[in-house]
Design an enzyme around this catalytic site. Structure first.
Site, PDB file in Angstrom:
ATOM      1  N   GLU A  82       0.879  -1.175   0.000  1.00  0.00           N
ATOM      2  CA  GLU A  82       0.000   0.000   0.000  1.00  0.00           C
ATOM      3  C   GLU A  82       0.909   1.215   0.000  1.00  0.00           C
ATOM      4  O   GLU A  82       1.521   1.531   1.016  1.00  0.00           O
ATOM      5  CB  GLU A  82      -0.877   0.019   1.261  1.00  0.00           C
ATOM      6  N   CYS A 101      -2.158   8.656   2.881  1.00  0.00           N
ATOM      7  CA  CYS A 101      -1.762   8.262   1.534  1.00  0.00           C
ATOM      8  C   CYS A 101      -2.883   8.515   0.530  1.00  0.00           C
ATOM      9  O   CYS A 101      -2.621   8.779  -0.630  1.00  0.00           O
ATOM     10  CB  CYS A 101      -1.338   6.797   1.509  1.00  0.00           C
TER      11      CYS A 101
END
Lengths: 309, 519
Positions: free
Chosen positions: B291, B325
């Site tokens: 990720e 993110c």
């Protein structure tokens, strides 16, 4: 085969019955729906598994790969947005047209792989049936892999699999047709476009397959095929920044580490070769086909929307 | 605290000035005369929190010093005060942790009936709920995030992840038709500093439900809630070695990933490090989930519900100081509503309260580290240098700690660094578009593909945009929502694999039983 018979023969290695000189085929690349020769003008000689020259194949280059990736990228929006029903019919159509060329494929597989007619027939039949099997998945796999997610809040939330994009396929070296079809069909069924490196030593059935693809409603650029020497090509395919995923299943495990390192440069999704190499696989087995393989080349997209008035 | 002037172009270096009189509605936190409300300090109590002076590595259910004994300091980024010393793991410690995890996997955990694993995970979820205040306070002290976020988002979601995956542990056979799921073995898990406890839960819960054991490495600046979680493991009587937690620098994480007895690697962090990890596992049989970074587009059409969109934009980029993110760091506004939207956005930005993360009224807390603060400042300076126009509300930042004003850039072009690079801070780049096609083109023009936002009242347009976004999560008329049942993860260079939901479960199982494949 006598020298006289060999001279008469066509490039699938099968002598013709009549004493007529065969018209041999020029085996070319398949890029963007067209059949160009390699831009390098180079070729290499393909020998049958039981000896004897069969034909010259294009010795493709990095530039050919770049052209193929560009064609694949261009074809992607249209192919990915076709209805699943439509893609299903097009894959089924590939099976229909392969069926019409069964004898040609059998002859080429016999010559390429050195197997007898009975074995080659089974391999070709299985390759045709594999297209039929994957054709049926086109409008089903997302029902298997998509979800509606019961989030703890007033939102409607669902996840759907979507094609990853441009996928490089390194075809198995040994299984010239069935191995290739087994890896290619699950890539394109979901809407990906593929750039395929054919078996280096046995590329001719793959080239003939592209002639089927060109006439079976598969839009140009959805499948592109490069023949040539792997040591000259694999790194360029693995390192291309506009390739989203790499099926390295057909790669020699001895070079897998280097290729995987190269593929990491743009975070490619990568399927590794099996421990014993792809030539250890029984491609006739039902284990060689799986909807989870379709899933390897999809991205799960999750969508949220509030529920309210 | 941001108490200051609302509209007006303010530069980074400008000194605070007296509030101006403004025609702002009361709902924005203004009095009738336009003077912002004064807020009394509302600090969360830290009385019941006991942070130990030193934490060893958590291996085999025991805290042990590293070998050779070595520690590093952990601080509160909002005050720069020392919080604790934690052990710095050596290569030998990595091996000890993996050995403990391997033994626990082979001898105990993978052999337990799924129903027993489930009950352990339910226990963990319950204990985390019982100790939620403690977790929230420590999380805020160590990370700098506002207490209202750690209290209302991080901690409850972390507990929810354990509760959700607990239920999968004895239902694996129903999850993947035609397959016989098996645990992978030892999972090496490396998590970032922006959501220390939540990322721990995203990693550990599905791994344990699937029958794996784990070695987790928290980020060096934020290990405290992980070590608090170790105490939950103790309270839950989890078998020794099932959960191991080690701390140390990035090289130790790389040692962990490279360890030959690790079967699964899960990483959340930067794209640059993600690529290093992908190279490190090349040629192995390790299954990998990455990720990585993002540069999400948040697209607002002229028919969007404007007030909701403003809240979504604010939440999208200033939530957790923008250290997210999937933050909506690129705002695309349809030209016809650019001016009214910008006016509202700047006014709303000016009501954000920046300061003490432990204050319950704080909206934007501290940046996690001096290094991250410097990186944000450098990218903001590049925005100014490249010609974008900066707006920052006029607010007084605390004397100590790592703080950065919520920042907005207009006049941004696609080629600016602030439109291309992940800033990981409270910095929004505003761009415009005319047609949906233009918005799609611009939004997808990035190597990242983690998330996206779409704001419009037109249903058919939502689905057109949703389908066109090359992003793993698309929020329509909302932003930054998370749930254990909802898969999360990126396209392209934002990584691969998904966390959350049944998809996140599959990432921790060996599903290659038919031999057709196996990543």
């Amino acid at each position: 085969m006598s020298p006289r018979q060999r001279a008469l023969a066509t490039s699938n290695g099968q002598p013709l019955a009549a004493d007529r000189l065969g018209v041999r085929k020029t085996y070319k690349l398949y890029i963007g729906g067209a059949f160009p020769r390699t831009e390098s003008g180079r070729s290499y000689e393909i020998t049958g598994a039981r000896g004897g020259a069969l034909a010259n194949a294009c010795r493709g280059t990095r530039k050919d790969i770049r052209d193929a990736v560009r064609a694949a990228r261009k074809a992607l929006p249209d192919w990915a947005s076709k209805t699943a029903y439509n893609r299903s019919q097009i894959l089924y159509r590939i099976a229909e047209l392969m069926e019409g060329r069964r004898d040609q494929f059998i002859g080429e597989v016999m010559a390429a792989e050195g197997v007898g007619r009975q074995r080659a027939t089974r391999l070709v039949n299985a390759a045709i049936d594999r297209w039929v099997w994957y054709a049926g998945w086109a409008d089903k796999y997302s029902q298997l892999m998509g979800t509606v997610n019961p989030v703890a809040g007033s939102y409607f939330n669902f996840s759907v699999p979507e094609p990853t994009g441009v996928v490089g396929v390194i075809a198995p070296e040994g299984s010239s047709l069935l191995g290739l079809v087994s890896r290619l069909a699950p890539v394109v069924v979901s809407g990906n476009c593929a750039v395929v490196l054919a078996s280096e030593s046995r590329p001719l059935p793959a080239v003939t397959l592209t002639e089927v693809l060109a006439t079976s409603d598969v839009p140009g650029g959805v499948v592109n095929l490069i023949t040539g020497l792997r040591r000259e090509l694999v790194t360029h395919l693995a390192g291309h920044m506009d390739v989203n995923a790499l099926d390295a299943y057909g790669l020699d495990p001895a070079v897998a580490t280097a290729v995987e390192e190269t593929a990491a440069e743009n975070v490619k999704r990568l399927v590794r070769p099996p421990a014993g190499g792809a030539d250890s696989v029984d491609w006739l087995s039902s284990e060689a086909q799986s909807p989870y393989l379709i899933g390897e080349f999809t991205e799960t997209k999750t969508v949220w929307h509030p529920i309210g008035s | 605290m941001c108490l200051g002037a609302i509209i007006g172009r303010v530069t980074v270096t400008r000194k605070p000035k007296k509030p101006e009189t403004l025609p702002a509605p009361a709902s924005w936190g203004m009095t009738a005369r336009g003077i912002p409300w004064e807020y009394a300090a509302a600090p969360e109590s830290t009385d019941h929190v006991a942070i130990r002076p030193e934490y060893g590595l958590f291996i085999g259910n025991e805290f042990r010093p590293s070998r050779p004994r070595d520690t590093f300091d952990v601080m509160n980024p909002a005050t720069e005060e020392h919080l604790a010393r934690v052990a710095r793991a050596s290569k030998a410690d990595v091996n000890r942790a993996v050995v403990a995890a391997r033994a626990a996997h082979d001898n105990v955990w993978s052999r337990l009936p799924g129903s027993e694993r489930a009950k352990y995970l339910y226990r963990i979820a319950r204990i985390m709920q019982e100790r939620s205040r403690e977790f929230a306070v420590v999380e805020t002290m160590n990370s700098g995030k506002p207490i209202k976020e750690s209290r209302d988002v991080d901690v409850p979601l972390a507990a929810a992840h354990f509760f959700y995956y607990a239920g999968w542990a004895d239902k694996l056979d129903y999850a993947f038709p035609g397959r016989t799921p098996r645990s992978l073995g030892v999972a090496a898990q490396i998590i970032p500093w922006n959501f220390p406890l939540l990322m721990l839960a995203w990693k550990i819960a599905p791994a344990l439900a699937a029958g794996n054991t784990v070695v987790l490495k928290p980020a060096s600046t934020t290990p405290l809630t992980a070590y608090l979680f170790a105490d939950v493991v103790r309270q839950a009587d989890l078998p020794p070695g099932v959960v191991n937690i080690i701390t140390g620098p990035g090289e130790i994480g790389m040692e962990l990933v490279r360890h030959p007895d690790v079967n699964k690697v899960a990483f959340t962090g930067s794209t640059a490090v993600g690529k290093m990890l992908a190279r490190a596992v090349a040629g192995s049989r390790k299954k990998v989930t990455l990720e990585l970074g993002g540069k999400a587009a948040n697209i607002v059409f002229d028919d969007a519900p404007l007030d909701q969109a403003i809240e979504g934009i604010i939440n999208g980029i200033y939530f957790n100081q923008g250290e997210v993110c999937c933050a909506g760091s690129r705002l695309f506004v349809q030209e016809s509503i650019y001016e009214p939207l910008l006016d509202k956005l700047k006014a709303r930005l000016s009501t954000l309260r920046v300061g003490d993360p432990l204050d319950k009224n704080t909206d934007v807390g501290a940046i996690n580290s001096a290094g991250q603060l410097a990186k944000i400042a450098e990218l903001v300076q590049s925005g100014i240098d490249e010609g974008a126009e900066i707006f920052q509300p006029d607010c007084v930042l605390p004397d100590r700690g790592f703080f950065f004003r919520p920042t907005l850039f207009t006049g941004v072009s696609q080629s600016h660094r602030i439109a291309q690079e992940e800033i990981f801070g409270p910095v929004l780049s505003v761009l415009t578009f005319r047609t949906p096609e233009e918005a799609i083109e611009k939004a997808n023009n990035t190597p990242y593909g983690l998330s996206a936002g779409v704001w419009t009242e037109k249903g058919s347009r939502i689905f057109k945009m949703v389908a066109a976004m090359k992003a793993g999560v698309v929020w329509a008329n909302t932003f930054n929502r998370f749930d254990p049942t909802s898969p999360f993860g990126g396209y392209k260079e934002s990584g691969y694999g998904r966390e959350g939901g049944i998809h996140g479960l599959g990432a921790y199982l060996d599903l290659s039983a038919d031999g057709a494949n196996g990543r």
